[in-house]
Motif scaffolding. Structure first.
Motif, PDB file in Angstrom:
ATOM      1  N   ARG A 263       0.841  -1.206   0.000  1.00 26.08           N
ATOM      2  CA  ARG A 263       0.000   0.000   0.000  1.00 26.08           C
ATOM      3  C   ARG A 263       0.871   1.249   0.000  1.00 26.08           C
ATOM      4  O   ARG A 263       1.821   1.357   0.762  1.00 26.08           O
ATOM      5  N   GLY A 264       0.515   2.178  -0.870  1.00 28.16           N
ATOM      6  CA  GLY A 264       1.257   3.421  -0.975  1.00 28.16           C
ATOM      7  C   GLY A 264       2.373   3.389  -1.999  1.00 28.16           C
ATOM      8  O   GLY A 264       2.867   4.442  -2.400  1.00 28.16           O
ATOM      9  N   GLN A 265       2.781   2.207  -2.440  1.00 28.38           N
ATOM     10  CA  GLN A 265       3.842   2.109  -3.432  1.00 28.38           C
ATOM     11  C   GLN A 265       3.278   2.200  -4.852  1.00 28.38           C
ATOM     12  O   GLN A 265       2.083   2.009  -5.089  1.00 28.38           O
ATOM     13  N   HIS A 266       4.199   2.488  -5.784  1.00 27.91           N
ATOM     14  CA  HIS A 266       3.880   2.536  -7.206  1.00 27.91           C
ATOM     15  C   HIS A 266       4.600   1.392  -7.908  1.00 27.91           C
ATOM     16  O   HIS A 266       5.738   1.057  -7.566  1.00 27.91           O
ATOM     17  N   ALA A 267       3.935   0.827  -8.918  1.00 25.52           N
ATOM     18  CA  ALA A 267       4.582  -0.120  -9.820  1.00 25.52           C
ATOM     19  C   ALA A 267       4.520   0.469 -11.221  1.00 25.52           C
ATOM     20  O   ALA A 267       3.435   0.779 -11.720  1.00 25.52           O
ATOM     21  N   LEU A 268       5.664   0.663 -11.840  1.00 20.89           N
ATOM     22  CA  LEU A 268       5.747   1.232 -13.182  1.00 20.89           C
ATOM     23  C   LEU A 268       5.943   0.095 -14.179  1.00 20.89           C
ATOM     24  O   LEU A 268       6.958  -0.601 -14.151  1.00 20.89           O
ATOM     25  N   VAL A 269       4.944  -0.086 -15.051  1.00 24.00           N
ATOM     26  CA  VAL A 269       4.942  -1.190 -16.014  1.00 24.00           C
ATOM     27  C   VAL A 269       5.257  -0.637 -17.391  1.00 24.00           C
ATOM     28  O   VAL A 269       4.636   0.331 -17.847  1.00 24.00           O
ATOM     29  N   THR A 270       6.218  -1.241 -18.076  1.00 28.69           N
ATOM     30  CA  THR A 270       6.586  -0.820 -19.432  1.00 28.69           C
ATOM     31  C   THR A 270       6.211  -1.918 -20.419  1.00 28.69           C
ATOM     32  O   THR A 270       6.061  -3.089 -20.043  1.00 28.69           O
ATOM     33  N   PRO A 271       6.060  -1.572 -21.690  1.00 27.99           N
ATOM     34  CA  PRO A 271       5.680  -2.582 -22.687  1.00 27.99           C
ATOM     35  C   PRO A 271       6.845  -3.431 -23.175  1.00 27.99           C
ATOM     36  O   PRO A 271       6.695  -4.199 -24.110  1.00 27.99           O
ATOM     37  N   HIS A 272       7.987  -3.305 -22.533  1.00 29.47           N
ATOM     38  CA  HIS A 272       9.186  -3.995 -23.023  1.00 29.47           C
ATOM     39  C   HIS A 272       9.401  -5.347 -22.346  1.00 29.47           C
ATOM     40  O   HIS A 272      10.388  -6.026 -22.622  1.00 29.47           O
ATOM     41  N   GLY A 273       8.508  -5.723 -21.449  1.00 27.09           N
ATOM     42  CA  GLY A 273       8.643  -6.995 -20.767  1.00 27.09           C
ATOM     43  C   GLY A 273       9.561  -6.959 -19.581  1.00 27.09           C
ATOM     44  O   GLY A 273       9.831  -8.014 -18.968  1.00 27.09           O
ATOM     45  N   ASP A 274      10.091  -5.772 -19.238  1.00 31.99           N
ATOM     46  CA  ASP A 274      10.966  -5.679 -18.074  1.00 31.99           C
ATOM     47  C   ASP A 274      10.147  -5.858 -16.785  1.00 31.99           C
ATOM     48  O   ASP A 274       8.939  -5.630 -16.753  1.00 31.99           O
ATOM     49  N   ARG A 275      10.832  -6.259 -15.715  1.00 31.61           N
ATOM     50  CA  ARG A 275      10.142  -6.333 -14.425  1.00 31.61           C
ATOM     51  C   ARG A 275       9.702  -4.928 -14.004  1.00 31.61           C
ATOM     52  O   ARG A 275      10.489  -3.987 -14.071  1.00 31.61           O
ATOM     53  N   PRO A 276       8.443  -4.776 -13.603  1.00 32.03           N
ATOM     54  CA  PRO A 276       7.971  -3.451 -13.178  1.00 32.03           C
ATOM     55  C   PRO A 276       8.827  -2.884 -12.058  1.00 32.03           C
ATOM     56  O   PRO A 276       9.277  -3.615 -11.166  1.00 32.03           O
TER      57      PRO A 276
END
Length: 279
Positions: A263-276
């Motif tokens: 809770r409170g954290q961000h996950a940044l997801v990219t379309p390159h398949g890298d780990r968020p």
């Protein structure tokens, strides 16, 4: 916040509430902003106290382009959301919930999708295509009639020209059953699965959300490369802690797929398949 590099920013607020930002778009899932000790109303006189604090108060939200609501239960749509959300915001939900929100709560832009129906939300140079997916809050035939209908969603983010950059699956409060297998067949390339867990247990011992074992089994069936567990420790009716899911994911060899975002954290997801990137 995500920029124009086709990244999706997920801000986990708590329970099933996630703030999603992609380009010009800002979406919110399952708004639950009750505070510690306040009770969520689950229907038929059943309530459950909240055990945690949300990472944001509803009054701290940015302007929203849409709300995606899996179903109408007090731990997914609460009295704080009802009082403070803009009644002109589009709400994408089940037909059952949309009728209630329009008729009784004044959210005139609530719209219902049946399973496999879709709609598109656009803002600026960005768009998201939202598809309603199958879900069952209970496998017991009597409880299925008593509990509100629930949907999962596939959120396909991209540009207004229709190009899809990222796909995000949100399970909703479903149990595992064979009807969910069709999701992997229709959307084999989803980038991240967000799973509602908790093993919610009602009086009589009825389990109405995935416990750790079911969540890991669904992750295995879907085959999505990344899996983010949510909805597992916020209410007293949640009986299967996150550790149950982690143990079963280890047993099935899925640990490398997991994205653990508190809770409170961000996950940044990219379309390159890298780990968020979790921060």
């Amino acid at each position: 916040m995500a920029a124009y590099d086709d990244a999706l920013d997920l801000h986990f607020i708590g329970t099933a509430t996630v703030l999603l930002r992609y380009g010009d778009l800002t979406l919110l899932t399952d708004p639950n902003f009750l505070h510690h000790g306040e009770r969520a109303h689950l229907g038929y006189g059943l309530t459950s106290p909240r055990l945690t604090e949300p990472a944001l108060d509803v009054t701290q939200l940015p302007p929203l382009d849409a709300v995606v609501l899996s179903h109408l239960h007090g731990d997914h749509w609460d009295r704080r959301a009802r009082r403070h959300l803009d009644r002109s915001v589009p709400i994408v939900t089940t037909p059952h919930a949309a009728r209630h929100l329009r008729t009784w709560q004044g959210f005139r832009r609530a719209g219902g999708l049946r399973t496999w129906e879709r709609c598109t939300v656009r803002e600026g140079r960005s768009q998201v295509r939202i598809t309603a997916l199958p879900g069952r809050h209970s496998l017991h035939p009597v409880l299925r009639r008593l509990l509100p209908p629930v949907m999962g969603t596939m959120l396909e983010f991209g540009r207004r020209d229709g190009t899809v950059a990222l796909r995000l699956y949100v399970s909703g409060d479903t149990l595992v059953y064979d009807g969910l297998d069709e999701i992997a067949r229709r959307f084999p390339g989803a980038d991240l699965a967000v799973l509602h867990l908790g093993g919610t247990r009602l009086p009589g011992g009825f389990v109405v959300t995935m416990d750790g074992a079911q969540g890991a089994e669904l992750a295995r069936r879907l085959g999505h490369p990344r899996v983010m567990p949510i909805h597992y420790d916020d209410y007293a009716v949640f009986r299967s802690p996150l550790e149950d899911f982690l143990t079963e994911a280890d047993r099935l060899g899925l640990r490398e797929r997991l994205v653990l975002c508190a809770r409170g954290q961000h996950a940044l997801v990219t379309p390159h398949g890298d780990r968020p990137l979790v921060r």
